[in-house]
Every structure is written in structure tokens, then in C-alpha cells.
Design an enzyme around this catalytic site. Structure first.
Site, mmCIF file in Angstrom:
data_model
loop_
_atom_site.group_PDB
_atom_site.id
_atom_site.type_symbol
_atom_site.label_atom_id
_atom_site.label_comp_id
_atom_site.label_asym_id
_atom_site.label_seq_id
_atom_site.Cartn_x
_atom_site.Cartn_y
_atom_site.Cartn_z
ATOM 1 N N ARG A 48 0.903 -1.297 -0.131
ATOM 2 C CA ARG A 48 -0.021 -0.012 0.035
ATOM 3 C C ARG A 48 0.947 1.181 -0.108
ATOM 4 O O ARG A 48 1.967 1.127 0.360
ATOM 5 C CB ARG A 48 -0.837 -0.048 1.272
ATOM 6 C CG ARG A 48 -2.162 -0.774 1.146
ATOM 7 C CD ARG A 48 -3.198 -0.832 2.233
ATOM 8 N NE ARG A 48 -3.856 0.378 2.340
ATOM 9 C CZ ARG A 48 -3.607 1.529 3.485
ATOM 10 N NH1 ARG A 48 -2.676 1.330 4.446
ATOM 11 N NH2 ARG A 48 -4.034 2.665 3.289
ATOM 12 N N ARG A 66 -1.517 5.210 13.014
ATOM 13 C CA ARG A 66 -0.520 4.799 14.079
ATOM 14 C C ARG A 66 -1.160 5.209 15.447
ATOM 15 O O ARG A 66 -1.887 5.987 15.639
ATOM 16 C CB ARG A 66 0.853 5.132 13.864
ATOM 17 C CG ARG A 66 1.028 6.639 13.922
ATOM 18 C CD ARG A 66 2.506 6.917 13.745
ATOM 19 N NE ARG A 66 2.671 8.312 13.462
ATOM 20 C CZ ARG A 66 2.566 9.203 14.364
ATOM 21 N NH1 ARG A 66 2.451 8.953 15.792
ATOM 22 N NH2 ARG A 66 2.612 10.813 13.894
ATOM 23 N N LYS A 73 3.551 -6.781 12.145
ATOM 24 C CA LYS A 73 2.778 -7.181 10.961
ATOM 25 C C LYS A 73 3.001 -8.576 10.214
ATOM 26 O O LYS A 73 4.372 -8.660 9.978
ATOM 27 C CB LYS A 73 3.051 -6.035 9.462
ATOM 28 C CG LYS A 73 2.261 -6.289 8.482
ATOM 29 C CD LYS A 73 2.264 -4.818 7.699
ATOM 30 C CE LYS A 73 1.725 -4.908 6.370
ATOM 31 N NZ LYS A 73 1.307 -3.559 5.695
HETATM 32 C C1 BTN Z 1 0.257 -3.718 2.417
HETATM 33 O O1 BTN Z 1 1.144 -2.881 2.022
HETATM 34 O O2 BTN Z 1 0.161 -3.813 3.296
HETATM 35 C C2 BTN Z 1 -0.190 -4.551 0.993
HETATM 36 C C3 BTN Z 1 0.632 -5.512 0.848
HETATM 37 C C4 BTN Z 1 0.226 -6.608 -0.502
HETATM 38 C C5 BTN Z 1 1.194 -7.470 -0.766
HETATM 39 C C6 BTN Z 1 0.612 -8.489 -1.924
HETATM 40 S S1 BTN Z 1 1.715 -9.837 -2.227
HETATM 41 C C7 BTN Z 1 0.816 -10.435 -3.528
HETATM 42 C C8 BTN Z 1 0.054 -9.087 -4.226
HETATM 43 N N1 BTN Z 1 0.948 -8.765 -5.145
HETATM 44 C C9 BTN Z 1 1.760 -7.610 -5.008
HETATM 45 O O3 BTN Z 1 2.316 -7.165 -5.557
HETATM 46 N N2 BTN Z 1 1.078 -7.129 -3.792
HETATM 47 C C10 BTN Z 1 0.275 -7.820 -3.139
#
Ligand code: BTN
Length: 325
Positions: free
Chosen positions: A121, A322, A186
Site C-alpha cells: 500500500r 498509528r 505485521k
Molecule cells: C500492504 O502494504 O500491506 C499490502 C501488501 C500486499 C502484498 C501482496 S503480495 C501479493 C500481491 N502482489 C503484490 O504486488 N502485492 C500483493
């Protein structure tokens, strides 16, 4: 790109001599040594002991089409259109978006051993070393427009927690909008991306990343407090194929029913997992900061922030939350 042929030979976690590996692959010992180096550079630890050979400590379970399908329950099996398991890809979300553009039907599931440009994100990178974690994306189609999907990523968080608790990983919580946490650190994240008409028929890519056994070297580039299933499960995390299937068993039916149920059916379960319920927090979006007390979410999935002006709904997007210090 790694040469996958060496990995299955080392997958059992046992020692194999350089000569045995060379014989099995029909390669010179130098070529085997180069491949071993390449695996190490991908973050896969390879131990070398004089007189015994090479091993991947603890072994490694590669993604396997048959093993994933075998563990799918009938509802998920019926909703799965295609299962694409890749060795390496830039991002499984990007791959599913490309397949949508090429006309692939909803229910395309894509997972990979490694992402070279995993997306998080807010433009962050998602650290995605080879064969150690879960990177999963799949597509679904909706006709109600993007606004009706606001709570979908929160519902996905609940489904992920349910999948993990079915594998005996308990004590997980959610952080708005959709981080999966254990003890405040996380474990996983959710990234939804959309294609099509924001006011009507659109395709959604639901992307989920779960840290399973994050190698320490790869973890150096993670810029937030993190954990993985290996730590939460005393060193023995669930197998990645079982985990992938467990996620699909929860996520495919959720995606298929969300157009009808909306977030209403998921609000109470989300609130029960809310790590920041009734906690003083600060929301950030670019340079802007807003302080208040987090009071759960509304029926659309907006965070309810209590400020001196009253209870205000805050919608997702590029906002981060946060605890107030
Ligand atoms: C976050 O920032 O918390 C979201 C992370 C999401 C990661 C997943 S891994 C599978 C899919 N492909 C990506 O490039 N991102 C999501």
C-alpha cells in the site's frame, strides 16, 4: 531468474554432495556451485558443510498445483477458474491485471515463489524473497461500481485471519484498513487494485501477502515492525501449499458473495479483530495529520474517528494509522 531444477533436489532439507547434485542435473560441479550462489542471492539460505555437501536448513516446500487443488474445498474449487503458479514475477497483482486486460475470466488465481517488484500500500515495496512466503492475487468481477466495494479489503482481512486460525494460528488482529497483525507486528497485508468502470462493471484484483518464514537478510529491507508464521508457530509454520489452499477456501467464496452481502456481513467480525479499538491514534495522509480515538468502522468500512468535532468516517486510500504517542 533462479534455476528451479536445483531447488527440488534440496527441498528435503538433507545434505546432498556437489557431485550428487551435478550428476542428478547433468551439470558440472562449477555450474551447480553457480546455481547455489544464485539461490543464496535470492535469499534462500544454503548451508555448505565440508564432506557432507549442501542443504537448505529446514528444507523448502515449493508451490505445487496438485497439492493446492487437493486441499481446496468444493465451494472454492467451483469458483476457481485458473490456478497460475509462477516461479518469479514482478508482482502477482500486476500479472492478474495484465491477464484481465487480455480478457481472462474472473476467478484467475496467481501465486509466485518470488516477486521482483512486489507492491504494498501507499507505493511501498512488498519484500518478496524466493519460496519463503505467500504472494497471492486473484480476480473477481463486480457490477455495482467501486463505491459498493469500499469494505471489501477489510472483509479480505477477516477472511485471511479465519484461514490462518483454521491452521491453528491464533491471536491475530487487524489494523485498519487491512494489515494482519500479531502482537502489534505485521504478519501480512492486503492490496486491492481495480480495472474497468469505477461506476459500473469493474474487475478487482485482490492481493494478499503473508510472511511465512522471512529470511533475515530479506527482512533488512522491511521498514516496519514485522513477524512471520515461523516465529508464531515455534519454528514450524504451516506448509505453503496448505496455506494457499486455506486462503482460497475463505477468499474465493467471500469474493463471490460480497456483491450481494456487502460489508454489512463482515462489520461485526472485523470489529472483533480490531487491534486499535478505542485507542488514541493519528491518521496521516501526505503532510496532513489528524488525531482522535479509533472507534471501529461503519457499515461501509470507513474508520470511525472520534475527534472534538464528533464521530467522523474516514475512507481508506492513501491514509495510514498509528497509535498516538
Ligand atoms: C500492504 O502494504 O500491506 C499490502 C501488501 C500486499 C502484498 C501482496 S503480495 C501479493 C500481491 N502482489 C503484490 O504486488 N502485492 C500483493
Amino acid at each position: 531468474m533462479p534455476n528451479i531444477t536445483l531447488v527440488p533436489l534440496l527441498a528435503d532439507g538433507q545434505f546432498h554432495s556437489g557431485q550428487a547434485l551435478a550428476n542428478a542435473l547433468g551439470l558440472s560441479r562449477t555450474a551447480v556451485w553457480k546455481q547455489l550462489n544464485r539461490l543464496q542471492s535470492l535469499g534462500l539460505e544454503v548451508e555448505s558443510v565440508k564432506g557432507r555437501g549442501y542443504r537448505i536448513p529446514g528444507g523448502v516446500e515449493l508451490l505445487d498445483d496438485g497439492r493446492v487443488r487437493e486441499a481446496l474445498q468444493p465451494p472454492a474449487r467451483a469458483l476457481l477458474h485458473e490456478l497460475q503458479l509462477l516461479e518469479t514475477v514482478d508482482s502477482t497483482n500486476a500479472e492478474v491485471l495484465r491477464r484481465i486486460a487480455a480478457g481472462t475470466a474472473p476467478g484467475l488465481v496467481c501465486s509466485a515463489e518470488q516477486q521482483t517488484a512486489g507492491r504494498g500500500r501507499r507505493g511501498r515495496q512488498w519484500v518478496s524473497p524466493f519460496a519463503r512466503n505467500i504472494y497471492l492475487s486473484f480476480s473477481w468481477e463486480y457490477h455495482q461500481g467501486a463505491a459498493a466495494l469500499e469494505g471489501l479489503s477489510l472483509a479480505v482481512g477477516v477472511a485471511v485471519v479465519r484461514a490462518l486460525s483454521g491452521l491453528d494460528v491464533g491471536g491475530l488482529q487487524l489494523k485498519w484498513p487491512n494489515d494482519v497483525l500479531s502482537g502489534g507486528t505485521k504478519l501480512g497485508g492486503v492490496l486491492l487494485e481495480m480495472a474497468g468502470d469505477a461506476a459500473g462493471r469493474c474487475q478487482v484484483v485482490i492481493g494478499v501477502g503473508i510472511n511465512v518464514a522471512m529470511p533475515t537478510a530479506a527482512a533488512d529491507s522491511i521498514d516496519q515492525a514485522w513477524t512471520d508464521l515461523a516465529r508464531l508457530c515455534g519454528g514450524t509454520p504451516p506448509g505453503r501449499n496448505a496455506l494457499l489452499a486455506a486462503l482460497l477456501n475463505e477468499l474465493l467464496p467471500l469474493a463471490a458473495s460480497f456483491g450481494d452481502t456487502g460489508f454489512a456481513a463482515w462489520r461485526a467480525p472485523w470489529m472483533a479483530l480490531d487491534a486499535y479499538a478505542d485507542t488514541p491514534v493519528v491518521l496521516s495522509s501526505g503532510e496532513q495529520r489528524q488525531a482522535g480515538v479509533a472507534r471501529g468502522v461503519d457499515e461501509r468500512g470507513a474508520l470511525l474517528l472520534e475527534t472534538t468535532l464528533g464521530l467522523q468516517p474516514v475512507y481508506g486510500g492513501e491514509i495510514s494509522l498509528r497509535a498516538a504517542s
